[in-house]
Structure formats: C-alpha cells, structure tokens
Design a protein around this motif. Structure first.
Motif, short mmCIF file in Angstrom:
data_model
loop_
_atom_site.label_atom_id
_atom_site.label_comp_id
_atom_site.label_asym_id
_atom_site.label_seq_id
_atom_site.Cartn_x
_atom_site.Cartn_y
_atom_site.Cartn_z
N GLY A 175 0.81 -1.21 0.00
CA GLY A 175 0.00 0.00 0.00
C GLY A 175 0.84 1.26 0.00
N ASP A 176 0.14 2.38 -0.14
CA ASP A 176 0.77 3.68 -0.03
C ASP A 176 -0.25 4.67 0.52
N VAL A 177 0.09 5.92 0.61
CA VAL A 177 -0.78 6.90 1.28
C VAL A 177 -2.06 7.19 0.50
N ARG A 178 -2.12 6.83 -0.78
CA ARG A 178 -3.31 7.11 -1.58
C ARG A 178 -4.19 5.89 -1.80
N ALA A 179 -3.80 4.76 -1.30
CA ALA A 179 -4.54 3.53 -1.57
C ALA A 179 -4.75 2.75 -0.27
N ASP A 180 -5.68 1.82 -0.33
CA ASP A 180 -5.86 0.94 0.81
C ASP A 180 -4.57 0.20 1.09
N ALA A 181 -4.36 -0.11 2.35
CA ALA A 181 -3.18 -0.88 2.76
C ALA A 181 -3.59 -2.29 3.12
N GLN A 182 -2.75 -3.24 2.79
CA GLN A 182 -2.97 -4.63 3.18
C GLN A 182 -1.80 -5.12 4.00
N LEU A 183 -2.14 -5.83 5.06
CA LEU A 183 -1.16 -6.52 5.90
C LEU A 183 -1.50 -8.00 5.79
N ILE A 184 -0.54 -8.80 5.38
CA ILE A 184 -0.77 -10.24 5.22
C ILE A 184 0.23 -10.97 6.10
N VAL A 185 -0.29 -11.80 7.01
CA VAL A 185 0.55 -12.59 7.90
C VAL A 185 0.26 -14.07 7.63
N THR A 186 1.29 -14.81 7.27
CA THR A 186 1.14 -16.23 6.97
C THR A 186 2.10 -17.03 7.84
N ASP A 187 1.58 -18.14 8.39
CA ASP A 187 2.47 -19.03 9.15
C ASP A 187 2.32 -20.45 8.63
N ASP A 188 3.32 -21.28 8.94
CA ASP A 188 3.32 -22.67 8.49
C ASP A 188 2.89 -23.62 9.60
N GLY A 189 2.05 -23.13 10.49
CA GLY A 189 1.60 -23.92 11.63
C GLY A 189 0.50 -24.90 11.31
N ARG A 190 -0.17 -25.36 12.37
CA ARG A 190 -1.13 -26.45 12.26
C ARG A 190 -2.48 -26.05 11.68
N GLY A 191 -2.76 -24.76 11.57
CA GLY A 191 -4.04 -24.32 11.01
C GLY A 191 -5.18 -24.51 11.99
N GLY A 192 -6.39 -24.37 11.49
CA GLY A 192 -7.58 -24.56 12.31
C GLY A 192 -8.02 -23.33 13.08
N ALA A 193 -7.40 -22.18 12.83
CA ALA A 193 -7.83 -20.94 13.50
C ALA A 193 -9.23 -20.57 13.01
N ARG A 194 -10.02 -19.98 13.92
CA ARG A 194 -11.40 -19.62 13.57
C ARG A 194 -11.72 -18.24 14.12
N LEU A 195 -12.48 -17.49 13.34
CA LEU A 195 -12.93 -16.17 13.81
C LEU A 195 -14.11 -16.29 14.77
N ASP A 196 -14.85 -17.38 14.69
CA ASP A 196 -16.06 -17.51 15.50
C ASP A 196 -15.84 -18.27 16.81
N ALA A 197 -14.60 -18.60 17.13
CA ALA A 197 -14.30 -19.34 18.36
C ALA A 197 -14.50 -18.45 19.58
N SER A 198 -15.00 -19.05 20.65
CA SER A 198 -15.21 -18.31 21.89
C SER A 198 -13.87 -17.81 22.42
N GLY A 199 -13.83 -16.52 22.76
CA GLY A 199 -12.61 -15.94 23.28
C GLY A 199 -11.53 -15.72 22.23
N SER A 200 -11.93 -15.77 20.97
CA SER A 200 -10.96 -15.65 19.89
C SER A 200 -10.38 -14.24 19.82
N GLY A 201 -9.05 -14.17 19.94
CA GLY A 201 -8.37 -12.90 19.77
C GLY A 201 -8.53 -12.37 18.35
N LEU A 202 -8.63 -13.30 17.39
CA LEU A 202 -8.83 -12.88 16.00
C LEU A 202 -10.20 -12.22 15.81
N ARG A 203 -11.21 -12.74 16.49
CA ARG A 203 -12.55 -12.13 16.39
C ARG A 203 -12.52 -10.71 16.95
N GLY A 204 -11.88 -10.52 18.09
CA GLY A 204 -11.77 -9.18 18.68
C GLY A 204 -10.98 -8.24 17.78
#
Length: 95
Positions: A24-53
C-alpha cells in the motif's frame, strides 16, 4: 495490529516460520498479510478468539479481516485498511 497477529501465531499455531507482507501507499488501501506454516484450524467464531476481537476493532476503522486456516495449515490472515477511514473517505467517494 501486526504484533498481535505475530503473537497469536507464535502462541497458538506451532509454526516454524511466519511471513509478513505489507502492501500500500498513502493514496490507496493498505494490506497486511501474515502467513504461518503452523497447524491451522484458526477460527474467527471461536469463543474468546483474539482474532474475532481484532476483526471487530478493524471494522471500526472501516477495514476488513480475512482468515484462511485449513486444518494442517498454513494460516493466512489478511487485513485491509483504507488510506482514509470514515468521513474523509466517504467525501472522496462522493457519498
């Protein structure tokens, strides 16, 4: 926000590596992409999910968060934020 995503990956994914991409730059939307090689299975709808917050906080800035995390990995979190959130952006778009 990047620190929170890195902390989540380090604490919960079992990843050996984590990659961060910023686009991104100052005139356009910015994107942040974080990728890991872990076990997966993260969910946005999980109770107490930091990702949901985090997704809720990003929405307050007129942004969006997408999650791809199949079981077995990899997990990719993409955050898109507008260059000018709120009223300034609406004025530019003619709303």
């Amino acid at each position: 926000m990047p620190i929170e995503l890195l902390t989540n990956a380090a604490k919960h994914s079992g990843a050996q590596s984590i990659a961060i991409t910023v686009i991104g730059d100052v005139r356009a939307d910015a994107q942040l992409i974080v990728t890991d090689d872990g076990r997966g299975g993260a969910r946005l709808d999980a109770s107490g999910s930091g990702l949901r917050g985090l997704a809720e906080r990003i929405r307050t800035m007129d942004g969006e968060l997408w999650l791809s995390s199949p079981i077995g990995g990899p997990t990719t979190v993409t955050v898109q934020l507008p260059a000018e959130p709120g009223p300034a952006r609406e004025a530019q778009e003619g709303n």
